[in-house]
Scaffold this motif. Structure first.
Motif, mmCIF file in Angstrom:
data_model
loop_
_atom_site.group_PDB
_atom_site.id
_atom_site.type_symbol
_atom_site.label_atom_id
_atom_site.label_comp_id
_atom_site.label_asym_id
_atom_site.label_seq_id
_atom_site.Cartn_x
_atom_site.Cartn_y
_atom_site.Cartn_z
ATOM 1 N N GLU A 198 0.842 -1.198 0.000
ATOM 2 C CA GLU A 198 0.000 0.000 0.000
ATOM 3 C C GLU A 198 0.874 1.242 0.000
ATOM 4 N N LEU A 199 0.389 2.270 -0.662
ATOM 5 C CA LEU A 199 0.986 3.596 -0.558
ATOM 6 C C LEU A 199 0.494 4.241 0.733
ATOM 7 N N THR A 200 1.367 4.980 1.390
ATOM 8 C CA THR A 200 0.967 5.676 2.610
ATOM 9 C C THR A 200 0.153 6.921 2.258
ATOM 10 N N GLY A 201 -0.462 7.501 3.268
ATOM 11 C CA GLY A 201 -1.174 8.750 3.056
ATOM 12 C C GLY A 201 -0.256 9.837 2.520
ATOM 13 N N ASP A 202 0.980 9.881 3.032
ATOM 14 C CA ASP A 202 1.947 10.867 2.533
ATOM 15 C C ASP A 202 2.294 10.602 1.072
ATOM 16 N N ASP A 203 2.446 9.329 0.704
ATOM 17 C CA ASP A 203 2.724 8.997 -0.695
ATOM 18 C C ASP A 203 1.591 9.494 -1.597
ATOM 19 N N LEU A 204 0.370 9.251 -1.178
ATOM 20 C CA LEU A 204 -0.778 9.671 -1.981
ATOM 21 C C LEU A 204 -0.810 11.182 -2.136
ATOM 22 N N THR A 205 -0.496 11.894 -1.069
ATOM 23 C CA THR A 205 -0.482 13.353 -1.133
ATOM 24 C C THR A 205 0.560 13.851 -2.121
ATOM 25 N N VAL A 206 1.747 13.263 -2.081
ATOM 26 C CA VAL A 206 2.809 13.649 -3.016
ATOM 27 C C VAL A 206 2.359 13.392 -4.451
ATOM 28 N N LEU A 207 1.787 12.236 -4.695
ATOM 29 C CA LEU A 207 1.372 11.882 -6.050
ATOM 30 C C LEU A 207 0.195 12.741 -6.506
ATOM 31 N N ASP A 208 -0.742 13.012 -5.614
ATOM 32 C CA ASP A 208 -1.891 13.845 -5.979
ATOM 33 C C ASP A 208 -1.452 15.217 -6.493
ATOM 34 N N LYS A 209 -0.378 15.741 -5.929
ATOM 35 C CA LYS A 209 0.086 17.081 -6.292
ATOM 36 C C LYS A 209 0.721 17.132 -7.677
ATOM 37 N N LEU A 210 0.902 15.980 -8.321
ATOM 38 C CA LEU A 210 1.454 15.958 -9.678
ATOM 39 C C LEU A 210 0.410 16.319 -10.730
ATOM 40 N N ASP A 211 -0.846 16.428 -10.308
ATOM 41 C CA ASP A 211 -1.944 16.702 -11.246
ATOM 42 C C ASP A 211 -1.701 17.962 -12.065
ATOM 43 N N ARG A 212 -1.933 17.841 -13.377
ATOM 44 C CA ARG A 212 -1.780 18.983 -14.292
ATOM 45 C C ARG A 212 -3.109 19.448 -14.866
ATOM 46 N N THR A 213 -4.204 18.869 -14.399
ATOM 47 C CA THR A 213 -5.514 19.206 -14.965
ATOM 48 C C THR A 213 -6.304 20.167 -14.088
ATOM 49 N N HIS A 214 -5.755 20.510 -12.918
ATOM 50 C CA HIS A 214 -6.452 21.367 -11.958
ATOM 51 C C HIS A 214 -7.764 20.719 -11.500
ATOM 52 N N GLY A 215 -7.759 19.379 -11.410
ATOM 53 C CA GLY A 215 -8.942 18.681 -10.909
ATOM 54 C C GLY A 215 -10.145 18.800 -11.815
ATOM 55 N N THR A 216 -9.928 18.809 -13.094
ATOM 56 C CA THR A 216 -10.990 19.057 -14.066
ATOM 57 C C THR A 216 -12.094 18.004 -14.027
ATOM 58 N N ASP A 217 -13.272 18.385 -14.534
ATOM 59 C CA ASP A 217 -14.333 17.403 -14.744
ATOM 60 C C ASP A 217 -14.462 17.042 -16.219
ATOM 61 N N ARG A 218 -13.447 17.433 -17.001
ATOM 62 C CA ARG A 218 -13.420 17.093 -18.425
ATOM 63 C C ARG A 218 -12.645 15.793 -18.620
ATOM 64 N N ALA A 219 -12.944 15.081 -19.705
ATOM 65 C CA ALA A 219 -12.272 13.813 -19.975
ATOM 66 C C ALA A 219 -10.907 14.007 -20.602
ATOM 67 N N LEU A 220 -10.764 15.031 -21.409
ATOM 68 C CA LEU A 220 -9.488 15.343 -22.054
ATOM 69 C C LEU A 220 -9.369 16.856 -22.189
ATOM 70 N N GLU A 221 -8.141 17.352 -22.083
ATOM 71 C CA GLU A 221 -7.924 18.782 -22.241
ATOM 72 C C GLU A 221 -8.035 19.195 -23.719
ATOM 73 N N HIS A 222 -7.643 18.279 -24.594
ATOM 74 C CA HIS A 222 -7.651 18.565 -26.040
ATOM 75 C C HIS A 222 -8.277 17.391 -26.787
ATOM 76 N N PRO A 223 -9.618 17.318 -26.820
ATOM 77 C CA PRO A 223 -10.280 16.197 -27.499
ATOM 78 C C PRO A 223 -9.866 16.101 -28.972
ATOM 79 N N TRP A 224 -9.774 14.870 -29.465
ATOM 80 C CA TRP A 224 -9.365 14.671 -30.864
ATOM 81 C C TRP A 224 -10.546 14.604 -31.805
ATOM 82 N N TRP A 225 -11.781 14.534 -31.278
ATOM 83 C CA TRP A 225 -12.954 14.410 -32.143
ATOM 84 C C TRP A 225 -13.610 15.761 -32.345
#
Length: 269
Positions: free
Chosen positions: A242-269
């Motif tokens: 298991e990842l620790t709570g601290d591990d999850l926090t570190v990984l969560d901060k790698l997000d580049r989408t700003h927590g979006t509710d979109r499926a893709l930033e640049h849809p191809w369709w």
């Protein structure tokens, strides 16, 4: 530890770890990948009409000797003017199956509701145990739920610590739609990240195992893709740590989408 299966809203049980076969060539390469995955304990294979390798998936399933009900099989409708129900019949011929466990609209071409009548017909005919979508944002899900007699059970989207679409995950969870993570390794890009590597080194695990484990602990169904035997085996060895709570926090901060509710930033369709 994380359970190896989860129940969808309709009661269908789905293994939370699956092998994705996007960009794996039809023929020996795909057959080997599926065979190795099944030997390593995977019981969920994710393909698509658009991938062009359904025949190879079907051959590998038959050659495995496993009973049909032991392996969860997903394919996806290649959207356009075609009829989803008729196209699934063609997929079943290629796969050599009477039904798939999950059938998804691959992306919302023509709008999020266009294909759904045909998807529901496929479900009613017993050709798909469950139906769902892929690459649908929160607004697409809401539009679809407004007209669906049979609601989507799954939304398969690009998801990882670097694409931590919190808004989309929360929207799906509120509506009883399970989220599946494709490209959880960023097609290999995320394996080189220093934060991921540091956690992997401390745990004595591979970066890929850390990323797959993050998806599981964030409540996702996860579909790492590989055609290499060693990596397929390693990617399955994620239920004994298991990842620790601290591990999850570190990984969560790698997000580049700003927590979006979109499926893709640049849809191809």
């Amino acid at each position: 530890m994380t359970a190896t299966v989860r129940a969808l809203a309709d009661g269908t049980e789905i293994p939370v770890l699956g092998l994705g076969v996007w960009q794996i060539r039809d023929g020996r390469e795909c057959e080997d990948a599926v065979r190795w995955a099944l030997e390593a304990g995977y019981r969920h294979i994710d393909t698509a009409q658009n991938y062009g390798n359904e025949r190879s998936v079907g051959r590998a399933l038959r050659d495995s000797g496993l009973a049909r009900d032991e392996v969860f099989v997903t394919t996806k409708f290649d959207p356009g003017p075609r009829d989803p129900a008729a196209e699934l019949e063609r997929s079943l011929e290629r796969l050599g199956l009477d039904a798939v466990d999950l059938y998804l609209v691959h992306w919302p071409a023509g709008g999020p509701t266009r294909a759904w009548d045909g998807m529901q017909r496929a479900h009613e005919r017993g050709h798909a145990r469950a139906i769902g979508v892929s690459n649908f944002g929160a607004a697409d899900i809401e539009s679809l739920l407004g007209v669906a007699a049979v609601p989507p059970m799954v939304n398969q989207v690009q998801f990882s610590p670097f694409e931590f679409r919190r808004g989309l995950q929360e929207a799906c969870e509120r509506r009883g739609v399970a989220l599946e993570a494709y490209s959880p390794l960023g097609t290999g890009r995320h394996l080189r990240d220093r934060e991921v590597a540091a956690i992997a080194d401390r745990l004595g695990r591979t970066p890929a195992q850390v990323l797959v484990r993050w998806s599981l602990q964030r409540g996702l169904i996860v579909l790492p893709k590989s055609s290499h035997h060693d990596r397929i085996v390693q990617n399955a060895a994620v239920f004994d740590f298991e990842l620790t709570g601290d591990d999850l926090t570190v990984l969560d901060k790698l997000d580049r989408t700003h927590g979006t509710d979109r499926a893709l930033e640049h849809p191809w369709w």
